[in-house]
Design an enzyme around this catalytic site. Sequence first.
Site, mmCIF file in Angstrom:
data_model
loop_
_atom_site.group_PDB
_atom_site.id
_atom_site.type_symbol
_atom_site.label_atom_id
_atom_site.label_comp_id
_atom_site.label_asym_id
_atom_site.label_seq_id
_atom_site.Cartn_x
_atom_site.Cartn_y
_atom_site.Cartn_z
ATOM 1 N N TYR A 99 35.018 -19.040 102.738
ATOM 2 C CA TYR A 99 34.731 -18.064 103.807
ATOM 3 C C TYR A 99 35.910 -17.128 104.059
ATOM 4 O O TYR A 99 35.781 -16.169 104.816
ATOM 5 C CB TYR A 99 34.350 -18.786 105.102
ATOM 6 C CG TYR A 99 32.936 -19.301 105.052
ATOM 7 C CD1 TYR A 99 32.559 -20.205 104.069
ATOM 8 C CD2 TYR A 99 31.973 -18.884 105.955
ATOM 9 C CE1 TYR A 99 31.273 -20.680 103.983
ATOM 10 C CE2 TYR A 99 30.677 -19.352 105.880
ATOM 11 C CZ TYR A 99 30.341 -20.247 104.895
ATOM 12 O OH TYR A 99 29.060 -20.711 104.815
ATOM 13 N N ASP A 119 26.947 -34.497 98.897
ATOM 14 C CA ASP A 119 25.543 -34.642 98.475
ATOM 15 C C ASP A 119 24.970 -35.976 98.957
ATOM 16 O O ASP A 119 23.838 -36.047 99.453
ATOM 17 C CB ASP A 119 25.348 -34.425 96.962
ATOM 18 C CG ASP A 119 26.429 -35.078 96.105
ATOM 19 O OD1 ASP A 119 27.355 -35.698 96.671
ATOM 20 O OD2 ASP A 119 26.351 -34.963 94.873
ATOM 21 N N LYS A 146 33.510 -32.659 98.900
ATOM 22 C CA LYS A 146 33.025 -32.758 97.518
ATOM 23 C C LYS A 146 34.254 -32.926 96.617
ATOM 24 O O LYS A 146 34.461 -32.215 95.625
ATOM 25 C CB LYS A 146 32.227 -31.480 97.195
ATOM 26 C CG LYS A 146 31.463 -31.491 95.909
ATOM 27 C CD LYS A 146 30.259 -32.405 95.910
ATOM 28 C CE LYS A 146 29.709 -32.498 94.501
ATOM 29 N NZ LYS A 146 28.700 -33.549 94.332
ATOM 30 N N ASP A 170 28.568 -25.362 107.242
ATOM 31 C CA ASP A 170 27.488 -24.398 107.425
ATOM 32 C C ASP A 170 26.154 -25.015 106.990
ATOM 33 O O ASP A 170 25.158 -24.996 107.721
ATOM 34 C CB ASP A 170 27.813 -23.140 106.603
ATOM 35 C CG ASP A 170 27.032 -21.916 107.048
ATOM 36 O OD1 ASP A 170 26.123 -22.052 107.889
ATOM 37 O OD2 ASP A 170 27.315 -20.822 106.546
HETATM 38 O O1 LIG Z 1 28.166 -14.896 109.468
HETATM 39 C C1 LIG Z 1 27.026 -15.040 109.069
HETATM 40 O O2 LIG Z 1 26.278 -14.075 108.861
HETATM 41 C C2 LIG Z 1 26.474 -16.412 108.816
HETATM 42 C C3 LIG Z 1 27.303 -17.488 109.447
HETATM 43 C C4 LIG Z 1 26.616 -18.793 109.468
HETATM 44 O O3 LIG Z 1 25.626 -19.030 108.833
HETATM 45 C C5 LIG Z 1 27.156 -19.815 110.353
HETATM 46 O O4 LIG Z 1 28.242 -19.680 110.882
HETATM 47 O O5 LIG Z 1 26.497 -20.854 110.509
HETATM 48 MG MG LIG Z 2 24.938 -21.039 109.139
#
Ligand SMILES: O=C(O)CCC(=O)C(=O)O
Ligand SMILES: [Mg+2]
Length: 414
Positions: free
Chosen positions: A158, A281, A228, A305
Site C-alpha cells: 500500500y 490462507d 504469508k 484489507d
Molecule cells: O482506498 C481504497 O479505495 C480502498 C481501501 C480499502 O479497501 C480499505 O481500506 O479497506
Molecule cells: Mg477494503
Amino acid sequence: MSASHIKVPAGGEKIVPGQTVPDHPIIPFIEGDGIGVDITPVMIKVIDAAVQKAYGGEKKIHWMEVFAGEKSTQLYGPDEWLPQETFDALREYSVSIKGPMTTPVGGGIRSLNVALRQELDLYQCVRPVRYFKGVPSPLKDPSKTDMVIFRENTEDIYAGIEWQAMSDGAKKVIAFLQNEMGVTKIRFPDSSAIGIKPVSKQGTERLVRAAIKYAVANDRASVTLVHKGNIMKFTEGGFRDFGYALAKNEFGATEIDGGPWCKFANPNTGREIIVKDVIADAFLQQILLRPAEYDVIATLNLNGDYVSDALAAQVGGIGIAPGANISDQCAVFEATHGTAPKYAGLDKVNPGSLILSAEMMLRHMGWVDAADRVIKGMEAAIGDKVVTYDFARLMDGATEVSCSAFGDAMIERM
Ligand SMILES: O=C(O)CCC(=O)C(=O)O
Ligand SMILES: [Mg+2]
Ligand SMILES: NC(=O)C1=CN([C@@H]2O[C@H](COP(=O)(O)OP(=O)(O)OC[C@H]3O[C@@H](n4cnc5c(N)ncnc54)[C@H](OP(=O)(O)O)[C@@H]3O)[C@@H](O)[C@H]2O)C=CC1
C-alpha cells in the site's frame, strides 16, 4: 494557495490529545463519495440523538465539514482531491470521521484513503468484528466470531511504490534487479510491472504493540499474527518474527512447548494471553470453521484489507463493519466498506458501518453512555427486524426500510 472552505463552528472547542475531551468538541467530518451522501447525514443525526439522550444537552458535538474526494474537486478545483487544509484540520482537531472515497482501478489518482493514513501516520487500522443478534449470516453460529483486527496501515504494497509494465521506471528497476542484485527469476522481464513491499521492524513493532496492549486492556485471550511468511520470508516472515520478539521483550511472553507460540499473564487480570501466528490462507479457512479460536488479530496491510471484508461477511456483511485509523496523536474513524457507487444517492444502503464507527469514536472520547445508546438502538432495530435492503433480503419477515429510516428506527429505540 486556494481559498479556505472550512467553516469552524462557533461555540465548540478542540479536542487536545492527553486532555479531557471538552463537553462541546469540534469534530471534523468528510462526507465521502458515492453513498457518503446517504450515510454521513444519517450517522450525524443518530450520534447527535444518542449524545442528547445520554447527556440531556450538557454535551454536544459541533460538526465541522472538511473536504476530500469529489466534493473537494468541486469546491477547490479539479485537481484538489485532498486539500492541505483538510490534512491540517484532521491533525489539529485530532478526532474525526470520514465517509468512503473512490479510488479508480489501474490508472488515475492513488487512493485518498491510503494517502490520509500515510500522511497522518495513522498506523493502526482497528476493525472490530462482532455479531449483532438477529443479523442474517452464512454461519451456523455467527456469535462465535468476535475478533478485533489490527491492520498495519502505512506499509506493505500500500506504500504505492510500483511501476507500470514496460514503463521506463519498470525497465530501470528490472535492469537493476538483474544486473546489480543477481535476480534471475522475473519470468517475463520485458513486460512485467514491478512493485515494492516495504515491511519494517519499527512499523511491525508499533502495530503489534498496539494489538497486544488492546488485548491486555480488554482482557482478550489471544493475539494472532497473520502473515504469508512461508513465501515472503523477509517481509511477511519478518512481520511474524518481529511480532514474536516484541511479545517476549516488551510483555515478558515465554515460549509454549518450544515455540514459536508464546504466552504471558495479563498484568491486570492474571488471565493468560497467547501470542500465536497463522499463515494467511489457513487463517481464511479457519475463521469460517473455528472462529472461536481467534480473538485479536495483528496483520499486514493487504492481508488486513482482505481479512476485514471476509470477517465482516461472517457476521452479516460490510453494512455493519466499523473501523478506526489511529496514530499516536490523532484518530480518523471510517467504515470498512467503500463508496458502493450503484447505490449512491438512493437512500438505500445500511448506514450501520459508519454509525458504529462513530460509536467507536464516542468510546474513544470517553462518552460511553452515548456509545451504549447507539448499540442499544442498533440491537433493538435489528431485533425488531427493521433493517435496510442488505439484511432484509436474507431475513424472513423483515421490514425493509431506507438508509435514513433505519437511522430513525435506531433513534426511536435508544
Ligand atoms: O482506498 C481504497 O479505495 C480502498 C481501501 C480499502 O479497501 C480499505 O481500506 O479497506
Ligand atoms: Mg477494503
Ligand atoms: N475506506 C474507503 O474509503 C474505501 C473505499 N473503497 C473504494 O470504494 C469504491 C467501490 O468499491 P467496491 O469494491 O465496490 O466496494 P464497496 O465496499 O464500495 O461495495 C461493495 C458491495 O458491498 C456492499 N456494501 C457496501 N457498502 C454497503 C452498505 N453501507 N450497506 C450495504 N451494503 C454495502 C454492496 O453489496 P451488494 O452489491 O451485494 O448490495 C456493494 O455493492 C472503490 O473505488 C474502492 O476503491 C473501498 C473500500 C474502502
